[in-house]
Design a protein around this motif. Structure first.
Motif, short mmCIF file in Angstrom:
data_model
loop_
_atom_site.label_atom_id
_atom_site.label_comp_id
_atom_site.label_asym_id
_atom_site.label_seq_id
_atom_site.Cartn_x
_atom_site.Cartn_y
_atom_site.Cartn_z
N GLY A 365 13.18 26.41 4.17
CA GLY A 365 13.68 27.58 4.90
C GLY A 365 14.43 27.19 6.16
N SER A 366 15.22 28.12 6.68
CA SER A 366 15.90 27.92 7.96
C SER A 366 15.80 29.22 8.73
CB SER A 366 17.37 27.58 7.73
OG SER A 366 18.03 28.68 7.13
N GLU A 367 16.26 29.23 9.96
CA GLU A 367 16.17 30.46 10.76
C GLU A 367 16.97 31.57 10.09
OE1 GLU A 367 16.41 31.49 15.49
OE2 GLU A 367 15.66 29.59 14.68
N GLU A 368 18.16 31.20 9.64
CA GLU A 368 19.04 32.20 9.02
C GLU A 368 18.51 32.64 7.65
OE1 GLU A 368 23.67 32.56 7.55
OE2 GLU A 368 22.79 30.60 8.00
N LYS A 369 18.01 31.67 6.91
CA LYS A 369 17.48 31.97 5.57
C LYS A 369 16.06 31.46 5.46
CE LYS A 369 22.06 31.74 3.45
NZ LYS A 369 22.99 30.95 2.64
N PRO A 370 15.09 32.26 5.92
CA PRO A 370 13.70 31.79 5.90
C PRO A 370 13.14 31.73 4.48
CG PRO A 370 13.81 34.07 6.64
CD PRO A 370 15.23 33.61 6.50
N VAL A 371 12.04 30.98 4.34
CA VAL A 371 11.33 30.95 3.06
C VAL A 371 11.06 32.39 2.61
CG1 VAL A 371 9.07 30.44 2.01
CG2 VAL A 371 10.24 28.70 3.36
N GLY A 372 11.31 32.66 1.36
CA GLY A 372 11.12 34.02 0.84
C GLY A 372 12.43 34.77 0.66
N ARG B 102 5.34 40.48 10.68
CA ARG B 102 5.45 40.16 9.25
C ARG B 102 6.48 41.04 8.57
NH1 ARG B 102 2.78 37.76 5.13
NH2 ARG B 102 3.03 39.35 3.56
N PHE B 103 6.41 42.33 8.86
CA PHE B 103 7.37 43.27 8.28
C PHE B 103 8.77 43.00 8.84
CE2 PHE B 103 3.64 45.46 6.87
CZ PHE B 103 4.05 46.20 5.78
N GLU B 104 8.83 42.78 10.17
CA GLU B 104 10.11 42.57 10.86
C GLU B 104 10.85 41.38 10.26
OE1 GLU B 104 10.51 43.19 15.47
OE2 GLU B 104 10.42 41.04 15.03
N ARG B 105 10.11 40.29 9.99
CA ARG B 105 10.74 39.10 9.42
C ARG B 105 11.42 39.41 8.10
NH1 ARG B 105 6.22 36.23 11.18
NH2 ARG B 105 5.17 36.41 9.18
N ARG B 106 10.90 40.42 7.42
CA ARG B 106 11.49 40.78 6.13
C ARG B 106 12.47 41.94 6.30
NH1 ARG B 106 6.23 42.04 3.02
NH2 ARG B 106 7.62 42.38 1.26
N GLY B 107 12.83 42.25 7.56
CA GLY B 107 13.81 43.30 7.81
C GLY B 107 13.26 44.70 7.58
N LEU B 108 11.93 44.85 7.68
CA LEU B 108 11.31 46.15 7.38
C LEU B 108 10.59 46.69 8.61
CD1 LEU B 108 9.65 45.09 4.00
CD2 LEU B 108 11.71 46.47 4.24
N THR B 109 10.41 48.01 8.63
CA THR B 109 9.60 48.63 9.67
C THR B 109 8.18 48.77 9.11
OG1 THR B 109 11.56 49.94 10.09
CG2 THR B 109 9.56 50.54 11.32
N VAL B 110 7.21 48.52 9.95
CA VAL B 110 5.83 48.59 9.47
C VAL B 110 5.47 50.07 9.22
CG1 VAL B 110 5.01 48.45 11.87
CG2 VAL B 110 3.43 48.01 9.98
N PRO B 111 5.00 50.40 8.00
CA PRO B 111 4.63 51.79 7.73
C PRO B 111 3.43 52.21 8.58
CG PRO B 111 4.73 50.48 5.71
CD PRO B 111 4.79 49.54 6.86
N GLU B 112 3.40 53.48 8.90
CA GLU B 112 2.33 54.01 9.76
C GLU B 112 0.95 53.70 9.16
OE1 GLU B 112 0.90 55.45 13.14
OE2 GLU B 112 2.96 54.91 12.65
N SER B 113 0.87 53.77 7.82
CA SER B 113 -0.43 53.54 7.17
C SER B 113 -0.99 52.15 7.47
CB SER B 113 -0.30 53.73 5.66
OG SER B 113 0.58 52.77 5.12
N ASN B 114 -0.11 51.23 7.90
CA ASN B 114 -0.57 49.88 8.15
C ASN B 114 -1.32 49.71 9.47
OD1 ASN B 114 -0.02 47.35 6.36
ND2 ASN B 114 1.50 48.88 5.82
N ARG B 115 -1.33 50.78 10.29
CA ARG B 115 -2.16 50.70 11.51
C ARG B 115 -3.62 50.46 11.14
NH1 ARG B 115 0.13 52.10 16.41
NH2 ARG B 115 -1.89 52.48 17.37
#
Lengths: 419, 419
Positions: A365-372, B102-115
């Motif tokens: 992985g890299s910063e731009e393209k992380p693992v996953g 964790r969600f942010e890294r995947r470009g997602l907003t954490v759903p409210e249910s995840n509180r």
């Protein structure tokens, strides 16, 4: 009507053997409408077996015990059961004759140790075993003024299943007249548990003691299990179907099937119906999409083959991906995913090309393209596109999830073509 | 030191899911020398969970609970545990921040249910989950004047295993000082259980209460489990190694590794050491050999890629197999296996080409070539050959066995090259 399933065996407690017997028995009891209240595993120790017998009998109407009925010294279930009820164990000459004949048919003499296989606790009914030597046992009694049934079965799966199917289930279904619990399981792909819950929204209005909804996540997608208890609410069965319909209205596009359906079989059926043939260009999924598609017998009708383009030279030389595209955008990119899908489509003369390229971890992985980071590409002559997904599991989970999402992409595209 | 493993989930009680978690946890605890006294499965009901917690805590020193920690309404383990101990559940801001990221890294907003995933019972230590959102929980307390530990883990196998491996087992092994039972497992491929037993011959002279040997057959080969009980015999550990050496003398060529070794990793190591690169031409294994090889991180060092040549046109047009060969000998034949292996070797510029062609069933068999007939081809420039195997399992088992035998063939050929 409640049941407890007690499995006996040290091999289960050290984790050497996975307990498939308990699940099998539980499923058959559930099908009859008997609620399984607990599954318990105890060691080959008389004290532990007797203590668990006491708890299970107090807590339920039916107790199914499996394991520890064989002819060797570590098989102590029979003596533990007799001791628990304070009864003797008697030699059953008829039973022994059946066992002797079993050996005789195979040209063998019955070993002396097998006399123990013809011992029956007083008052118990033996259930002759057509596929082994250890008989099952059936016992009806009262405890705390309530009728109870105890069933004792060998632990060898084939023997246990045969005795359950031939003897135990018919007896239970004759004795019980219960409205069975009914399940429907809706299978989804391409959406996580919490996002799916937001998509579906609150369901409280539909749910109560007669109707339940559970989210079961897994790497092959989230399953939605709907359970109706007609014994608690006579309307439950009708409402079960209404609930399923409402969920389909709210989240239908994520639902690919029901019950034991497999996504690769659903996609296969759609491909067969459409008359379209698919070819794969897999990088990060490394053959797993092909593996899933060809898990299905008859997949040669719609699956031509694929190229596992792990090394970039294979992407370029076999699939015709341009080296410049790889240099400019990197192997993990929308452009490469698109060229791979289109390349394999042409190379294998398929109608649909499907591709994967990504970083599965743990390294790379890299910063731009992380693992996953994964791109799934699709091309079918009419349209082409690529979707980016960000996965957060381990290598194996990521590969399985990417495979599921790729197969689901074909499903979604074929749905669109239809409409 | 005793443990009870409690798994929670209606899906287990209706038999929809086989409880692999319990066996996995039991095995790991056993390896640490902790005796597993019971495995129990209870439904997603607070009352049942609390009642079982009480029993398990009274009966053992360590209680491991898995399941029911997700973000949806049917996940009630957390509240049941808090209620059992009479403590509040508090929002943990740090934990939530980890989940949000964790969600942010995947470009997602954490759903409210995840509180709800950041709620921790007072006094419990959260164990952050690197591969999912639900954290594990660790709790040390006293009951009846004895120290106890309660561990609560998510039910998704990958998440449970990660938390056990990274957090729970290291803590337990730091705290315990027990004479562990020692296992060695020798892994074999390419030989069936009874032939392996004949190859090894009688072993009674080596075995007694301190030392045991078990044959564990599976589609990926027969495992030989050697168990030493140093508590029963102080010489057991030394004799364990002598037994392993003797087995290697008698059946060494079938043994590819030990313990958690994977055949695909062993073959990968050999390929890396030899500097040779491999390419695959898969027909009946449909991408599974590629899938196994690329299960291993870093496999791009020695695996170039492959062609899944499911349709005969792909065999001819991409791999260069001659149509005449297919017509004369059939697609399932020594000749086609050889041309596939050699074809992919040239096409992908690899050092070694490996191929599979066969009939996996359930349909497609004939009198001359029944279901289960498979040819595995191999070519490395110095030598080429093909082996015929006859498999007798179901489609899935046949595919997995053929894949194992193909990988093992590469291992045997590389061994020969060395000597």
């Amino acid at each position: 009507m409640q049941a407890t399933v007690v499995t006996i065996g040290d091999e289960l407690l050290i984790g050497q053997v996975v307990n498939t017997n308990a699940a099998w028995v539980a499923q058959r009891l559930t099908d009859l409408g008997i609620e399984v209240a607990g599954l318990v595993t105890v060691p080959d120790m008389s004290e532990a077996i007797q203590s668990e017998l006491g708890r299970a009998i107090a807590a339920s109407d039916i107790v199914i015990v499996t394991g520890g009925l064989g002819p060797t010294h570590d098989d102590i279930t029979l003596s533990a059961v007799a001791e628990y009820f304070g009864v003797d164990v008697e030699f059953d000459a008829d039973l022994f004759e059946r066992i002797r004949k079993r050996f005789e048919r195979r040209g063998l003499t019955v070993p002396e140790s097998n006399r123990t296989q013809a011992m029956v606790p007083t008052g118990f009914e033996p259930l002759p075993n057509p596929v082994g030597t250890a008989p099952g046992l059936w016992y009806e009694f009262e405890s705390d003024g309530r009728p109870k049934r105890l069933v004792v079965l060998p632990g060898v799966p084939m023997e246990m299943r045969t005795l359950m199917t031939d003897e135990v289930l018919p007896r239970l279904s004759r004795q019980e007249r219960l409205p069975p619990i009914v399940y429907r399981t809706l299978l989804t792909a391409g959406i996580g548990e919490s996002n799916l819950q937001e998509e579906i929204g609150p369901m409280e209005a539909y749910l109560d003691a007669g109707l339940k909804l559970a989210y079961l996540p897994g790497v092959r997608g989230v399953r939605l299990r709907l359970t109706a208890y007609p014994g608690r609410d006579v309307e439950a069965l009708k409402r079960l179907d209404e609930l399923a319909e409402e969920i389909k209205v709210r989240a239908g596009k994520y639902i690919y099937g029901e019950g034991e359906d497999k996504l690769e079989a659903v996609v296969g059926r759609m491909l067969r119906e459409s008359g379209l043939k698919v070819a794969l260009a897999e990088s990060c999924t490394g053959g797993r999409i092909a593996g899933r598609l060809t898990d299905i017998a008859g997949s040669s009708d719609y699956f031509l083959g694929g190229v596992v383009a792990y090394d970039n030279t294979v992407k370029v030389e076999v699939l015709g991906v341009s080296s410049e595209t790889i240099e400019t955008h990197g192997a993990v990119s929308r452009h490469v995913a698109l060229e791979m899908a289109d390349g394999v489509r042409h190379r294998l003369k398929a109608d649909i090309g499907l591709s994967s390229t990504g970083i599965m971890g743990p390294g790379g992985g890299s910063e731009e393209k992380p693992v996953g980071t994964v791109w799934i590409g699709y091309a079918d002559g009419q349209s082409a596109g690529a979707v980016k997904i960000m996965l957060a599991g381990d290598r194996d989970g990521n590969r399985e999830q990417a495979t599921t999402i790729a197969l689901n992409l074909v499903r979604l595209r074929l749905l669109k073509r239809k409409h």
